[in-house]
Design a protein around this motif. Structure first.
Motif, short mmCIF file in Angstrom:
data_model
loop_
_atom_site.label_atom_id
_atom_site.label_comp_id
_atom_site.label_asym_id
_atom_site.label_seq_id
_atom_site.Cartn_x
_atom_site.Cartn_y
_atom_site.Cartn_z
N ASP A 217 -2.30 -16.00 40.90
CA ASP A 217 -1.66 -15.55 39.66
C ASP A 217 -2.74 -15.37 38.61
OD1 ASP A 217 0.20 -14.92 37.73
OD2 ASP A 217 0.73 -17.01 37.31
N VAL A 218 -3.38 -14.20 38.61
CA VAL A 218 -4.52 -13.94 37.74
C VAL A 218 -4.04 -13.68 36.32
CG1 VAL A 218 -6.51 -12.43 37.38
CG2 VAL A 218 -5.79 -13.00 39.71
N LYS A 219 -4.65 -14.37 35.36
CA LYS A 219 -4.23 -14.22 33.96
C LYS A 219 -4.45 -12.80 33.47
CE LYS A 219 -4.94 -17.47 30.92
NZ LYS A 219 -5.61 -18.47 30.06
N ALA A 220 -5.47 -12.12 33.98
CA ALA A 220 -5.75 -10.75 33.54
C ALA A 220 -4.70 -9.76 34.03
CB ALA A 220 -7.13 -10.32 34.02
N ASP A 221 -4.01 -10.07 35.14
CA ASP A 221 -2.97 -9.19 35.70
C ASP A 221 -1.75 -10.04 36.05
OD1 ASP A 221 -4.27 -6.64 35.67
OD2 ASP A 221 -5.53 -7.34 37.32
N PRO A 222 -1.02 -10.56 35.06
CA PRO A 222 0.08 -11.49 35.36
C PRO A 222 1.25 -10.86 36.10
CG PRO A 222 0.07 -10.90 33.04
CD PRO A 222 -1.20 -10.35 33.62
N PRO B 88 3.58 -11.91 41.36
CA PRO B 88 4.99 -12.05 41.76
C PRO B 88 5.50 -10.94 42.67
CG PRO B 88 4.72 -12.50 39.41
CD PRO B 88 3.42 -11.92 39.90
N ILE B 89 4.84 -9.77 42.65
CA ILE B 89 5.35 -8.68 43.48
C ILE B 89 4.52 -8.45 44.74
CG2 ILE B 89 6.31 -7.53 41.45
CD1 ILE B 89 4.05 -5.46 41.69
N LEU B 90 3.25 -8.84 44.72
CA LEU B 90 2.36 -8.46 45.83
C LEU B 90 2.71 -9.19 47.12
CD1 LEU B 90 0.07 -6.57 46.41
CD2 LEU B 90 -1.55 -8.34 45.76
N GLY B 91 3.07 -10.47 47.02
CA GLY B 91 3.44 -11.21 48.22
C GLY B 91 4.66 -10.61 48.91
N PRO B 92 5.80 -10.49 48.21
CA PRO B 92 6.97 -9.87 48.85
C PRO B 92 6.74 -8.45 49.32
CG PRO B 92 7.61 -11.06 46.85
CD PRO B 92 6.10 -11.04 46.89
N LEU B 93 5.92 -7.67 48.58
CA LEU B 93 5.66 -6.29 48.98
C LEU B 93 4.91 -6.24 50.30
CD1 LEU B 93 5.63 -3.25 48.42
CD2 LEU B 93 3.53 -3.61 47.08
N THR B 94 3.82 -7.01 50.42
CA THR B 94 3.05 -6.98 51.66
C THR B 94 3.83 -7.59 52.82
OG1 THR B 94 1.93 -9.02 50.96
CG2 THR B 94 0.81 -6.96 50.53
N ARG B 95 4.67 -8.59 52.53
CA ARG B 95 5.50 -9.17 53.59
C ARG B 95 6.46 -8.12 54.14
NH1 ARG B 95 10.10 -11.94 51.75
NH2 ARG B 95 8.78 -12.70 50.04
N THR B 96 7.06 -7.35 53.24
CA THR B 96 8.01 -6.32 53.68
C THR B 96 7.30 -5.22 54.46
OG1 THR B 96 9.44 -6.77 51.77
CG2 THR B 96 9.71 -4.65 52.88
N LEU B 97 6.17 -4.76 53.95
CA LEU B 97 5.43 -3.71 54.65
C LEU B 97 4.95 -4.20 56.02
CD1 LEU B 97 3.33 -2.18 51.73
CD2 LEU B 97 5.27 -1.14 52.90
N SER B 98 4.53 -5.43 56.08
CA SER B 98 4.08 -5.98 57.37
C SER B 98 5.22 -6.01 58.38
CB SER B 98 3.50 -7.38 57.17
OG SER B 98 2.31 -7.35 56.41
N ARG B 99 6.39 -6.40 57.92
CA ARG B 99 7.53 -6.47 58.83
C ARG B 99 7.92 -5.08 59.33
NH1 ARG B 99 10.82 -8.59 55.60
NH2 ARG B 99 12.06 -6.76 55.07
N LEU B 100 7.90 -4.10 58.43
CA LEU B 100 8.32 -2.75 58.80
C LEU B 100 7.30 -2.06 59.71
CD1 LEU B 100 9.74 -1.47 55.38
CD2 LEU B 100 11.04 -2.22 57.38
N THR B 101 6.04 -2.41 59.59
CA THR B 101 4.99 -1.71 60.33
C THR B 101 4.35 -2.56 61.43
OG1 THR B 101 3.28 -2.41 58.75
CG2 THR B 101 4.44 -0.34 58.28
#
Length: 577
Positions: free
Chosen positions: A276-281, A285-298
């Protein structure tokens, strides 16, 4: 008779199953008894673990112990905190193939370990330049914890192209050179290395004088080079550990594409790092679920590395890798002499450029560049300690960048300050450590010795979970947290570590939950064994009561075994596959 008996402990086997009170017997380095009833046989040594947790030794999946294990293989600062297996060769920097000076120049500036300590060590003791010889060295070395290793892509490129060509952006390896890289990678996998580590972030720079301030060699590789090497990894079922380009961030999708299992075998891929980088808060919160979903689909096998603690860092003056992020910081770090840096810091044009870089609010960054979160912890002028640079600048009617440069001119590296770069929101951290798209790691143990210390990240995850249970809001069950630190990592990386079962090697840790307290977060320094009095940040705390490696008590009640790091019989070189 058992060599060691452990009685009355709450036992977790690392599979994710709930704990149960068990009595354990260890003989010949293996766990030979797991009983719900007291053991009938005697033991040479007995540990009463009543009220404590017994679990597999922790796995530290991202370290830079490559140089330290040569000089001081006990790696005590990890063993102290229950780590029984460490992984080296991270971030494209291994010490397998290249010569001593090349390895030193790739390692020391990036990982903030002084060159004057590392280079003489490697010149005196590095006698290998093939993966097989490196494995032989590890097999014969008196290791403390078990060692697993990646082959670094920068190391590989330099061995094939030479340092000068490896950092020349105009050079494209020939087919013959690419075949040589593939062959050396195959040899490394044959020798039991985990896979390949790479680096595409241009902020990590070379030390020394020959190619000083060039990015690491891995950064200069065309993507087709990665594709060729990934084919070898995919065929062998091994791992690509990488780092995305933090300038554009776009090549995250290239790594994800390479990991996908559409009409081919998935490639195990792990990238640094999801915090959770302070420069990009907004990102975490979105990157984990996004990559999990893409990984499952592909059908990708893609994991981020994450750290379960606030990412608080320290710096002596400007000796910190975050200043590589922007041009004026790069210009200062290019100068090895403090006198030359001070001259630069007085230059009006440089000061203007530094202010502009500090004030820039958009663009790629890891450090937030907020001098209100730059707290002075030590300085020859003790009146400054405890104040932030931003606070002092306002009091003097100055731009914080100007005041910071003035302080560097006056005090240089004697100005010690800290800041929190990431993981500042506890609720977000709890989500990250429970996210299936992450692996628990990125402690960077052995590196950034004056900047940070996360050697005890594992017990701090246990504290996070225990604190959540006390509030009635646990981030995950305790047995899942233990699995994330042990069995999950051993299975994903394909090494014999992280599980306790009959007739398996007895690598385990005993944790006292009553000492999962604020002491784990306290600041400490200590001498770095084998480095002539060099001091580094370390962790302390009393949560770990005992660490056993290969059935031998390596650490117990604050004391290390006298022969740890002196004799064979504790850690081993753990071969992948």
């Amino acid at each position: 008779m058992f060599d060691v008996a452990i009685t009355n402990g709450l036992f977790f086997d690392g599979s994710g199953a709930p704990g149960a009170i068990r009595h354990l017997g260890i003989r010949g380095g293996k766990l030979v008894a797991i009983s719900s009833e007291p053991l009938e046989e005697g033991a040479q040594q007995t540990i009463d673990a009543h009220g404590q947790w017994v679990m597999p030794g922790f796995i530290d999946m991202h370290t830079h112990y490559d140089a330290e294990l040569v000089a001081a293989p006990a790696l005590r600062e990890s063993v102290r905190h229950g780590v029984t297996t460490v992984m080296i060769g991270s971030c494209s920097i291994s010490m397998v193939l290249s010569g001593a000076e090349d390895c030193s120049d790739m390692f020391t500036r990036v990982e903030s370990v002084p060159r004057e300590h590392v280079l003489p060590l490697l010149q005196a003791r590095k006698h290998w330049n093939t993966p097989a010889d490196y494995a032989t060295f590890l097999d014969s070395h008196p290791l403390g914890p078990n060692i697993c290793s990646f082959l670094g892509h920068s190391d590989l490129r330099v061995a094939v192209l030479g340092l000068e060509r490896a950092v020349d952006a105009s050079v494209r390896p020939s087919d013959a050179e690419l075949r040589q890289m593939e062959q050396l990678l195959e040899q490394a996998l044959d020798a039991g290395l985990l896979g390949l580590s790479s680096m595409t972030n241009p902020w990590d720079k070379l030390d020394g004088e020959r190619q000083r301030s060039k990015s690491l060699p891995s950064v200069y590789a065309p993507w087709r080079e990665y594709v060729r090497l990934n084919r070898v990894l995919r065929k062998r079922g091994r791992i690509h550990q990488g780092a995305p380009n933090l300038v554009t961030k776009l090549n995250v999708f290239a790594f994800l594409w390479e990991s996908m299992g559409l009409l081919r075998k998935p490639l195990k891929t792990t990238l640094i790092t999801l915090m959770d980088v302070k420069a990009d808060p907004w990102l975490a919160p979105i990157l984990g679920p996004l990559t999990r979903t893409l990984s499952r689909l592909t059908r990708a096998d893609f994991r981020w590395q994450t750290l379960p603690v606030p990412f608080v860092t320290y710096a002596d003056g400007m000796e910190f890798v975050v200043f590589e992020e922007f041009p004026s910081g790069e210009a200062a770090l290019h100068l090895a002499s403090q006198d030359l840096r001070s001259e630069l810091f007085r230059d009006p044009d440089y000061r203007r450029r530094f202010r502009e870089d500090v004030d820039k609010r958009f663009g790629p960054r890891v450090w937030h560049r907020d001098f209100d979160d730059a707290w002075i912890v030590d300085c020859p002028d003790q009146a400054l300690a405890g104040h932030s640079v931003g606070e002092l600048a306002r009091a003097r009617g100055m731009h914080p960048g100007d005041l910071f440069l003035d302080l560097l001119v006056e005090h240089g590296p004697r100005l010690r300050w800290r800041t929190m770069i990431a993981n500042h929101r506890p609720k977000v951290v709890e989500k990250l450590v429970a996210e299936p798209a992450t692996l628990i790691g990125f402690a960077d143990s052995g590196a950034h010795i004056r900047n940070m210390a996360f050697y005890n990240f594992a017990v701090r995850l246990l504290k996070l979970v225990r604190d959540g249970e006390a509030r009635g809001q646990p981030a995950m069950p305790l047995e899942q947290a233990i699995w994330r630190l042990t069995g999950e990592l051993g299975e994903w990386f394909g090494v014999d570590a992280g599980r306790l079962a009959l007739d398996r090697r007895a690598d385990l840790v005993i944790v006292d939950p009553q000492h999962l307290d604020a002491g784990l977060e306290a600041y400490h320094e200590d001498e770095m064994e084998g480095f002539d009095g060099l001091r580094r940040m370390v962790n302390r705390g009393e949560a770990v009561r005992a660490t056993l490696i290969n059935g031998r008590i390596a650490y117990r009640d604050g004391e290390f075994a006298a022969d740890l790091g002196q004799v064979r019989g504790y850690g081993q070189f753990l071969r992948a596959g």
